[in-house]
Design an enzyme around this catalytic site. Structure first.
Site, short mmCIF file in Angstrom:
data_model
loop_
_atom_site.label_atom_id
_atom_site.label_comp_id
_atom_site.label_asym_id
_atom_site.label_seq_id
_atom_site.Cartn_x
_atom_site.Cartn_y
_atom_site.Cartn_z
N SER A 138 4.87 8.61 9.45
CA SER A 138 4.84 9.47 10.63
C SER A 138 4.82 8.66 11.93
O SER A 138 4.36 7.51 11.95
CB SER A 138 3.61 10.37 10.59
N ASN A 139 5.29 9.27 13.01
CA ASN A 139 5.22 8.62 14.33
C ASN A 139 3.78 8.36 14.73
O ASN A 139 3.47 7.32 15.32
CB ASN A 139 5.88 9.51 15.38
N LYS B 271 0.88 -1.18 0.00
CA LYS B 271 0.00 0.00 0.00
C LYS B 271 0.91 1.23 0.00
O LYS B 271 1.43 1.65 1.04
CB LYS B 271 -0.88 -0.02 1.25
N CYS C 155 13.72 11.84 6.04
CA CYS C 155 13.79 11.61 7.49
C CYS C 155 15.21 11.80 7.98
O CYS C 155 15.44 11.98 9.16
CB CYS C 155 13.22 10.26 7.87
N VAL D 200 1.06 7.74 12.97
CA VAL D 200 0.47 6.54 12.36
C VAL D 200 1.23 5.29 12.82
O VAL D 200 0.64 4.29 13.20
CB VAL D 200 0.49 6.64 10.81
N GLU E 58 9.78 2.76 10.66
CA GLU E 58 10.87 3.73 10.53
C GLU E 58 10.13 5.07 10.44
O GLU E 58 9.33 5.28 9.53
CB GLU E 58 11.65 3.32 9.28
N GLU F 12 9.82 17.23 14.21
CA GLU F 12 10.16 17.07 12.79
C GLU F 12 9.26 17.96 11.95
O GLU F 12 8.03 17.86 12.03
CB GLU F 12 9.98 15.60 12.39
C1 UN1 Z 1 14.25 8.75 4.14
O1 UN1 Z 1 14.40 9.96 4.17
O2 UN1 Z 1 13.18 8.26 4.55
O3 UN1 Z 1 20.16 8.35 3.61
C2 UN1 Z 1 15.24 7.82 3.56
C3 UN1 Z 1 19.37 8.94 2.87
C4 UN1 Z 1 18.63 8.13 1.82
C5 UN1 Z 1 17.41 7.52 2.38
C6 UN1 Z 1 16.50 8.46 3.12
N1 UN1 Z 1 19.51 7.10 1.30
O4 UN1 Z 1 19.15 10.12 2.97
#
Ligand code: UN1
Length: 496
Positions: free
Chosen positions: A229-230, A175, A284, A232, A250, A385
Site C-alpha cells: 500500500s501507499n 518478510k 495493482c 505503508v 511499488e 485504489e
Molecule cells: C501486481 O498486481 O502487483 O501485469 C502485479 C500483471 C502481472 C503482475 C501484476 N504480471 O498484471
C-alpha cells in the site's frame, strides 16, 4: 489439515522467538486454516539480519554464473511442482486455479530470466583520456536486503525480488504478507533445495508493525524493496531516506482502459472484463476505470454488463469459476465501504454492489462484480485504489478528453486503449502518463523480461523485473575502476 510452518534463519527452520503463532485462512472458505504461522518480532528479525550479514561476503564472492545456476535449478523444481504450487496459491490467496498457475509460471519465468543474468551482469569499459590507463564500471551487490511482499501475487512478486537480489550477490531477509505465508514458505523451501548456502536467504513471517518495521529500521539492512500500500510504502520510504538505505517501492494503481468509437467492440469488452474482474480486481494493474467514447458507449455498456452478469463466483479450485474471493474480512469491508461511497457521491450502481453469499460462498469473503456508471472522474471511486471487483465507467467526447481523464489521477502504473486507428493509438502511446501502456489489450499481464512499474504515486526508485533499467539497477550499485599502468603520475583533465 493446516500446515505448521516456520521461519528460516541461518539455514534452520525455527519457530518465532516468543513461540506465538497466527493462522492463514482460505479466503474462499474461512473455516479452512491453510497454515499456522510464526508471529515474529524484532528478536527474530535480529537473528535473521545477523545471519544474512554473516553470509554476505562469501555469497558476494561466489561467481555470478554459479549464483545464476541456483536460480535455474529453482526454476526446474518450480516447473515440476507447478500444479501443486498453483493449487496452494488458489487455496491461500483465492485467485482461480488458471490464474494461480499463472502466478507460479511468472516465478518460473523470473527464475530462468535472472538465472541468465548471472552471465550478463555487465558494466562498461570505456577509453581513458590518458595513455596506459583503463576505465570501467562494475555492478556490485548492495549487501543485505529486506524484501517485503504482498499477498496478491504470492509466488510471482517474491520471485521478482528474490531472484534478482540473489543473482546480483545480495543476501536477504524476506518478510512475506501475513495472508499468504505458506506460499512464501514453499518458494523458500524450493530455493533451499537448490543448495543455497545457509544465511543467504532468510524468511521471517509476521505482521508489519511487529516484524516488517523492525526489519526496515535495522541498521544492518542496506536496501529495502517493498510492494504494497501507499500508506505503508511512504512510511518505509521516509525511514529508508533518513538512514541512507537503498529503496524501491511499488504501490497503488487506478488503471484506465480507453475505448474509442472505432474499437473492436468484442475485443474491448473481453479486455475490460479481464482487467476489471480478473484476480477479483486485486491486482495493482487491474482496470478500475473504463473511459468510453460517446458513440460506442451504449453498445459497450450493454455488452459489458451482459458478460459481467455471466461471471461465476466461487472457490477458484472448482471448474467454471471466473471470480474468486476477496483476500480477507478487512479487505472485504474496505471494498464494501467504497460501494457505499460511490452511491453517496452520486454515481449510479449499475450492476452488483453487494457481498455474494450464495451456497458455499457464505463461508468466504466474496463481492459481486460491480459496475458504476455516471461516474465523474473526480469522484473518490474514480481516484482511489479499491482493490476489488469494482469498475467505474466514465464517458469521454474525444481522445483528448479521454487521455486527460486517464491521466487525471495520482497514480500511473498501467493504461490501455482500444482503437483501430494508428494515429489514435500512437498519440495515446505518447500521452498516457503510465509506466505500462497497452494497445488493444487489457491493463494486466506484463511480462517479466521488461521493467515493471509506474509514474507518480505508483512507486519510487528503480523498476522491478528484467531488461535495461529493471531490477538489477536496484540490487546492484556501480563501482568504477581506474587502473593506471603507466608507472608515473598522470593528471586527468590537466596533462596535455
Ligand atoms: C501486481 O498486481 O502487483 O501485469 C502485479 C500483471 C502481472 C503482475 C501484476 N504480471 O498484471
Amino acid at each position: 489439515m493446516p500446515e505448521t510452518i516456520k521461519n528460516y534463519i541461518a539455514g534452520k527452520w525455527i519457530d518465532a522467538d516468543q513461540g506465538k503463532t497466527f493462522k492463514s485462512l482460505n479466503p474462499a472458505d474461512h473455516r479452512e486454516v491453510v497454515g499456522i504461522v510464526p508471529d515474529s518480532t524484532a528478536e527474530d528479525v535480529n537473528k535473521a539480519v545477523a545471519a544474512a550479514r554473516k553470509a554476505f561476503p562469501a555469497w558476494r564472492d561466489t561467481p555470478a554464473p554459479k549464483r545464476g545456476e541456483i536460480l535455474f535449478r529453482a526454476a526446474e523444481i518450480l516447473v515440476k511442482r507447478k500444479a501443486e504450487l498453483g493449487e496452494l496459491v488458489c487455496r491461500e490467496m483465492g485467485k482461480v486455479l488458471a490464474e494461480s498457475l499463472g502466478d507460479v509460471q511468472e516465478a518460473i519465468d523470473m527464475a530462468y530470466y535472472m538465472g541468465g543474468e548471472g552471465r550478463r551482469l555487465n558494466g562498461e569499459t570505456v577509453p581513458s583520456e590518458l595513455p596506459n590507463k583503463d576505465a570501467r564500471s562494475l555492478r556490485v551487490p548492495i549487501g543485505v536486503f529486506a524484501l517485503i511482499t504482498p499477498w496478491n501475487f504470492p509466488t510471482a512478486i517474491p520471485s521478482w525480488k528474490i531472484a534478482p537480489a540473489l543473482v546480483a550477490g545480495n543476501t536477504i531477509v524476506f518478510k512475506p504478507a501475513e495472508e499468504t505465508p505458506v506460499c512464501a514458505t514453499r518458494l523458500v523451501e524450493i530455493l533451499v533445495e537448490t543448495g543455497l548456502p545457509p544465511g543467504v536467504l532468510n524468511l521471517v513471517h509476521g505482521f508489519g508493525a511487529q516484524a516488517g518495521e523492525p526489519l526496515v529500521r535495522h541498521q544492518e539492512i542496506d536496501g529495502v524493496s517493498f510492494t504494497g500500500s501507499n500508506e505503508v510504502g511512504e512510511k518505509l520510504a521516509a525511514l529508508c531516506g533518513s538512514s541512507h538505505k537503498d529503496f524501491m517501492m511499488e504501490t497503488g494503481g487506478k488503471n484506465p482502459i480507453i475505448i474509442m468509437d472505432d474499437a473492436n467492440l468484442e475485443l474491448a469488452v473481453e479486455g475490460a472484463l479481464w482487467g476489471a474482474f480478473g484476480t477479483t480486481g486485486q491486482r495493482c494493474t487491474a482496470a478500475s476505470r473504463l473511459i468510453v467514447q460517446n458513440g460506442i458507449y451504449d453498445r459497450f455498456l450493454q455488452a459489458f454488463t451482459q458478460r459481467a452478469t455471466q461471471l461465476k463466483l466461487g472457490n477458484g479450485l472448482n471448474k467454471g469459476i471466473d471470480v474468486g474471493p476477496i483476500i480477507s474480512k478487512a479487505q472485504h469491508e474496505k471494498v464494501l465501504s467504497y460501494l457505499k461511497i460511490g452511491q453517496e457521491e452520486g454515481a449510479t450502481l449499475h450492476l452488483g454492489g453487494h457481498s455474494y453469499v450464495e451456497g458455499d460462498c457464505v463461508h468466504g469473503t466474496f463481492i459481486e462484480p460491480t459496475i458504476f456508471t455516471d461516474v465523474n472522474p473526480k469522484m473518490r471511486i474514480a481516484q482511489e485504489e479499491i482493490f476489488g471487483p469494482v469498475v467505474s465507467i466514465i464517458r469521454a467526447r474525444d481522445l483528448k478528453e479521454a487521455i486527460d481523464i486517464a491521466n487525471g489521477i495520482p497514480f500511473g502504473l498501467s493504461s490501455a486503449i482500444y482503437s483501430n486507428d494508428v494515429n489514435t493509438t500512437a498519440t495515446a502511446e505518447r500521452d498516457l502518463d503510465t509506466g505500462l501502456v497497452y494497445i488493444n489489450a487489457s491493463t494486466i499481464g506484463a511480462e517479466i523480461q521488461l521493467p515493471f512499474g509506474g509514474t507518480k504515486k505508483t512507486g519510487l526508485g528503480p523498476r522491478e523485473a528484467g531488461g535495461r533499467g529493471g531490477a538489477l539497477d536496484l540490487y546492484t550499485k556501480w563501482k568504477i575502476i581506474y587502473r593506471d599502468y603507466s608507472g608515473r603520475l598522470q593528471k586527468a583533465q590537466i596533462d596535455e
